[in-house]
Each structure stands twice: as C-alpha cells, then as structure tokens.
Design a protein around this motif. Structure first.
Motif, PDB file in Angstrom:
ATOM      1  N   ARG A 187      -8.936 -19.625 -16.175  1.00 12.65           N
ATOM      2  CA  ARG A 187      -8.002 -19.046 -17.133  1.00 12.65           C
ATOM      3  C   ARG A 187      -7.307 -17.802 -16.562  1.00 12.65           C
ATOM      4  N   THR A 188      -6.033 -17.679 -16.921  1.00  7.79           N
ATOM      5  CA  THR A 188      -5.220 -16.531 -16.534  1.00  7.79           C
ATOM      6  C   THR A 188      -5.336 -15.437 -17.598  1.00  7.79           C
TER       7      THR A 188
ATOM      8  N   ARG B 155      -3.460 -11.822 -18.592  1.00 13.30           N
ATOM      9  CA  ARG B 155      -2.183 -11.191 -18.263  1.00 13.30           C
ATOM     10  C   ARG B 155      -2.090  -9.754 -18.729  1.00 13.30           C
ATOM     11  N   ARG B 156      -1.204  -9.037 -18.065  1.00 11.56           N
ATOM     12  CA  ARG B 156      -0.812  -7.701 -18.515  1.00 11.56           C
ATOM     13  C   ARG B 156       0.707  -7.663 -18.492  1.00 11.56           C
TER      14      ARG B 156
ATOM     15  N   TRP C 220      -0.109 -22.152  -9.985  1.00 11.48           N
ATOM     16  CA  TRP C 220       1.255 -22.672 -10.143  1.00 11.48           C
ATOM     17  C   TRP C 220       1.583 -22.838 -11.626  1.00 11.48           C
ATOM     18  N   ARG C 221       0.576 -22.773 -12.438  1.00 14.00           N
ATOM     19  CA  ARG C 221       0.758 -22.848 -13.883  1.00 14.00           C
ATOM     20  C   ARG C 221      -0.393 -22.075 -14.500  1.00 14.00           C
ATOM     21  N   ASP C 222      -0.208 -21.650 -15.712  1.00 16.55           N
ATOM     22  CA  ASP C 222      -1.264 -20.937 -16.403  1.00 16.55           C
ATOM     23  C   ASP C 222      -2.614 -21.629 -16.214  1.00 16.55           C
TER      24      ASP C 222
ATOM     25  N   ILE D  66       8.898 -20.078 -16.830  1.00 18.30           N
ATOM     26  CA  ILE D  66       7.893 -19.065 -17.192  1.00 18.30           C
ATOM     27  C   ILE D  66       7.339 -19.355 -18.591  1.00 18.30           C
TER      28      ILE D  66
ATOM     29  N   GLY E 223       4.696 -21.723 -18.864  1.00 17.61           N
ATOM     30  CA  GLY E 223       3.425 -21.371 -18.231  1.00 17.61           C
ATOM     31  C   GLY E 223       3.422 -21.468 -16.719  1.00 17.61           C
ATOM     32  N   TYR E 224       4.581 -21.705 -16.091  1.00 17.04           N
ATOM     33  CA  TYR E 224       4.628 -21.782 -14.624  1.00 17.04           C
ATOM     34  C   TYR E 224       4.703 -20.384 -14.025  1.00 17.04           C
ATOM     35  N   GLN E 225       4.412 -20.312 -12.733  1.00 11.22           N
ATOM     36  CA  GLN E 225       4.204 -19.030 -12.087  1.00 11.22           C
ATOM     37  C   GLN E 225       5.327 -18.685 -11.118  1.00 11.22           C
TER      38      GLN E 225
ATOM     39  N   GLU F 163       8.395 -10.493 -20.876  1.00  7.95           N
ATOM     40  CA  GLU F 163       8.568 -11.183 -22.151  1.00  7.95           C
ATOM     41  C   GLU F 163       9.776 -10.618 -22.867  1.00  7.95           C
TER      42      GLU F 163
ATOM     43  N   GLU G 299      -0.244  -3.401 -24.947  1.00  3.63           N
ATOM     44  CA  GLU G 299      -0.471  -3.048 -23.554  1.00  3.63           C
ATOM     45  C   GLU G 299      -0.796  -4.277 -22.703  1.00  3.63           C
ATOM     46  N   GLU G 300      -1.503  -5.205 -23.265  1.00  2.00           N
ATOM     47  CA  GLU G 300      -1.834  -6.405 -22.509  1.00  2.00           C
ATOM     48  C   GLU G 300      -1.981  -7.579 -23.465  1.00  2.00           C
ATOM     49  N   SER G 301      -1.834  -8.754 -22.932  1.00  2.00           N
ATOM     50  CA  SER G 301      -2.083  -9.950 -23.725  1.00  2.00           C
ATOM     51  C   SER G 301      -2.725 -10.969 -22.811  1.00  2.00           C
ATOM     52  N   SER G 302      -3.454 -11.878 -23.366  1.00  2.47           N
ATOM     53  CA  SER G 302      -4.039 -12.932 -22.532  1.00  2.47           C
ATOM     54  C   SER G 302      -3.584 -14.280 -23.043  1.00  2.47           C
ATOM     55  N   HIS G 303      -3.435 -15.192 -22.114  1.00  2.00           N
ATOM     56  CA  HIS G 303      -3.030 -16.556 -22.465  1.00  2.00           C
ATOM     57  C   HIS G 303      -4.169 -17.491 -22.079  1.00  2.00           C
ATOM     58  N   SER G 304      -4.451 -18.412 -22.926  1.00  2.00           N
ATOM     59  CA  SER G 304      -5.481 -19.362 -22.540  1.00  2.00           C
ATOM     60  C   SER G 304      -4.844 -20.659 -22.128  1.00  2.00           C
TER      61      SER G 304
END
Lengths: 119, 317
Positions: A18-19, A21-22, A54-56, B236, B239-241, B301, B312-317
């Motif tokens: 899992r990613t 983020r900030r 390459w993806r979350d 983005i 969910g791509y990087q 974002e 300040e921060e968020s997380s994605h699952s």
C-alpha cells in the motif's frame, strides 16, 4: 521528532502493498508477507527523487517475489530492501521500523520525515 | 533509406493484465487482444504490443532483463526495406519475416524490425491558442478548455535507450541507418532523427552501466500542452505514478510528462516538439537540471482558494 502511523493488519492483505501519501504524492509504502509487514520510504535509491510503483500499491513484481521499482525495473528483497537486480544493485531502500501488536501495525516514520515529496 | 521512425514496440511482460489496463488508461486503443497478449495503438496506428515474458515466439530478452524485445521501424516503401537489408547483411544476420519485413540486431543488442509503414497520415485539428498581440487562433465563442476534452495519443514520437557505449550507438544509427544528429548532451548522448522525419528526434541515448541496457521510455505526441497536462492529470487520478513532469524540455522544446509503467520503462506524453531540416545546426552542451528542462512542475491535488485548509497528509489504499 518521532511520528508513528498505525493501521490494522487486517487492512493489508497478505502479498499486497500500500502507498501512503503526503500532499497527494507517494511518501512511504508497506508490504505484507504472511504476518509480517515491511515499510520503506517510497524513494528509489537510483534517483532518490522518484517513487517506485507504477500504480497505487503496485510495488511487487509479477510473481510477487520482489519489490520492483517500475521506473527502471530494479528489484529489491522484500524483507531487507536490498537491491538484487537492475539499476539499484547494491543499493538499499530506506527501511521504516515496524511493530505489530494485537493486530495493529505501527510504523515509525521518523526516517521518512526528511524526505520531500518533490519529484 | 527512407526510415520514418519507430512505430511498434514489442514487450515481454510479467503482468499482462496490469499492462493491458495501463496501456488502455494511457489512452491507446486496444486493437488486438488474445489470451497471450495484445496490441494497443495511437490514432495513427503506431503502438505497443505486449506478450507474456515466457512467450517463446518473442525475441530473447536483453541481458538486463529490460522488458523490450523488439523495436519496429516504419519505412516509406519496400525498396527502403530492401536497401536496409542489403546494408545490414554486410556484417550481420538479417531475418526475413513472412510479412515482408526484415529484422536484425543493432550494435547495442536491440532487435530491430523494418517494415513498410502501417501508420496512417493524420490531418487533425491542432491546439489553437489565442495569443495577445496576434490574431486569435480560435474562432469567436469557441472555448479552449472543458472537463470532457479528449486527450488521446496521436503518434509514436520517440524512444530512448540506456546504452553503455554511446559512441558505438551513434555510429550505428548515423553510419548504417543514415540518421541525422539534431543536438547532443555531452554527458548523456545524441538526439537523432531518421531523414524521412522532421521531428527533432525519434531516438536518444543515455549512457549507463552495462547492467541497465534497455528502453528508458517511449513517448507519444499529444495534440498540444493542454492534452499533455490533461492526460497526465487523468492518469494521476486513476492512481498511476508520475516519474517526471509535467514540464517543458529545452532541447526539442517538447512539453513532457513521464509515467512509471508495468512495462518496466516510462511512457511519456509529449507535445509541440521542434521540427528541423537540413539547415538545422546541432547544439552541444552538458546536461544538468537546468539543461534538461526549461521548467518543471509537480502534480498536486486540485483545490480551490476559497476551500478548506488542506490536510497535512492523506493516505490512499
């Protein structure tokens, strides 16, 4: 300064990653193998600026044997973060200490705090 | 030797479904899909073919384990295919395939194909800008931005290889395939174009240690900078990087945004590359952060200045 991030072990499936983020950008990631969890700063040591997936959450190679940096196909040992193939041979991901207690995972983010999310 | 440029790349991947989803989300059209892989094309029919890395019909992998297996060039006519075959057969094996194309290894270990081009010549709307001090390019009452705008890759633009011996690479493409030099980053490598193509470059080399030999990225031209930004933002949000960008290069002037991919190489959106001809004078300089781009931005974002303070921060699952 210390900072700890906690999440339930059951929120991360075996063999998945899992990613975290900030400011919308990847900061660190966690990988679960069985009942163990490994966490690393999400920076490829090759550039020290770019995130691996390459993806979350896509941090593992196809057979899920290694952590893979999708940027240039570098492979890392999941448990130690050591580069085993590709551009990062001999380099190492920055590990974050993980402890698990009664199904709760605690990740010490101290080492991650100095990493800018800028790419 | 009328080479137009790279028009199909073939990969052997370890995650077929991941690669398939990525290429479709990147904006290529799935034109072929079978159990063992498929083909994904830009609007001019240039594109990418993926197969399982265990597929025995693929050319063998590079020693670095890079996933690129073949780079197929489009040429103007069969006479050019035959001319290339004649030139390369002087010192290496040239494979002749059933479809009339030929294939051979270059001096770096990349397996190249040459065929009569399958590209469609596009005749589409450009990005139109209203520029102060000049006649507006858009008609009255025509808007330039909307959330549902199309942003589809039009044309395969260029490829970049990691190579340990840049001089050998340059020598092969300039002396054997008659590519022209456009510019040079002295510490990285040359920008090259085949003579039938006026784009500033279709090929660039980056000097690396031998264990990294492979494809660094492939780029597709978008309509303009707006499509580069929009397509990248949509990636983005799926969910791509991002790897690098968005920004604008100095050499070649193209806008860029690079993404990590399950192909083990980057896919780039680019637009507005310089076009050059025989009157172009190649430039040469050492590349650092200031030379590699005129400016560089980073995704964040979307927000509105009238909104709530940002978390300040968020997380994605």
């Amino acid at each position: 300064m210390t900072r700890t991030h906690r999440f339930a072990l059951s929120d991360l499936k075996d063999g998945e990653a899992r990613t975290f983020r900030r400011e919308g950008n990847p900061w660190w990631f966690a990988v679960r193998q069985g009942d163990r969890v490994y966490a690393y700063v999400d920076r490829c040591p090759h550039t020290n600026r770019t995130a691996l997936a390459w993806r979350d959450g896509a941090y593992l190679d196809g057979p899920k044997r290694y952590i893979r940096c999708a940027a240039h196909n570098a492979l890392f040992d999941i448990a130690t973060g050591r580069g085993v193939a590709g551009p990062c041979l001999g380099d190492r991901l920055t590990p974050l200490p993980v402890s698990i207690d009664h199904g709760e995972v605690a990740v010490d983010l101290s080492e991650a705090l100095s990493y800018s999310t800028a790419r | 030797m009328r080479i137009i440029g790279p028009e199909e790349l073939v990969f052997g991947v370890d995650d077929l479904e991941g690669a398939r989803a990525f290429l479709k989300d990147y904006g290529l059209t799935e034109t072929v899909w079978r159990n063992d892989g498929g083909t994904f094309q830009a609007l001019d029919n240039s594109g990418i073919t993926i197969r399982s890395r265990d597929d025995l019909t693929l050319p063998p992998p590079l020693p670095s384990n890079n996933m690129l297996r073949k780079t197929i060039y489009g040429v103007a006519d069969q006479a050019s295919v035959d001319e290339i075959a004649g030139e390369l057969s002087r010192d290496r094996q040239v494979d002749r395939l059933d479809d009339g194309s030929i294939a051979a290894y270059d001096d770096l270990g990349f397996y190249l194909g040459f065929r009569v081009t399958k590209r469609r010549v596009l005749d589409m709307e450009p990005e139109r800008l209203n520029t102060a001090g000049a006649k507006p390019e858009r008609a009255f009452n025509v808007t330039g931005a909307s959330p549902d705008m199309d942003a589809t890759p039009r044309v395969m633009s260029h490829i970049v290889y990691f190579v340990p011996d840049v001089d050998k690479a340059e020598g092969f493409y300039r002396n054997r395939l008659r590519f022209e030099l456009s510019d040079r980053f002295t510490n990285l490598g040359p920008f090259l174009r085949p003579r039938e193509n006026h784009d500033h470059h279709t090929l660039f080399f980056i000097k690396t240690p031998p264990h990294m030999v492979g494809l660094e990225h492939v780029a597709f031209h978008m309509r303009g900078p707006t499509e580069v930004m929009l397509a990248g933002t949509r990636m983005i949000e799926k969910g791509y990087q991002s790897f690098w960008g968005p920004g604008r290069h100095w050499f070649a002037s193209n806008w860029f945004w690079y993404f990590n991919s399950p192909l083990g190489a980057h896919l780039e959106y680019d637009a507005d590359m310089d076009v050059v001809d025989e009157n172009w004078e190649p430039r040469s300089m050492q590349a650092g952060a200031h030379q590699a781009q005129l400016f560089l931005f980073q995704y964040r974002e979307r927000w509105t200045p009238t909104g709530e303070p940002e978390a300040e921060e968020s997380s994605h699952s």
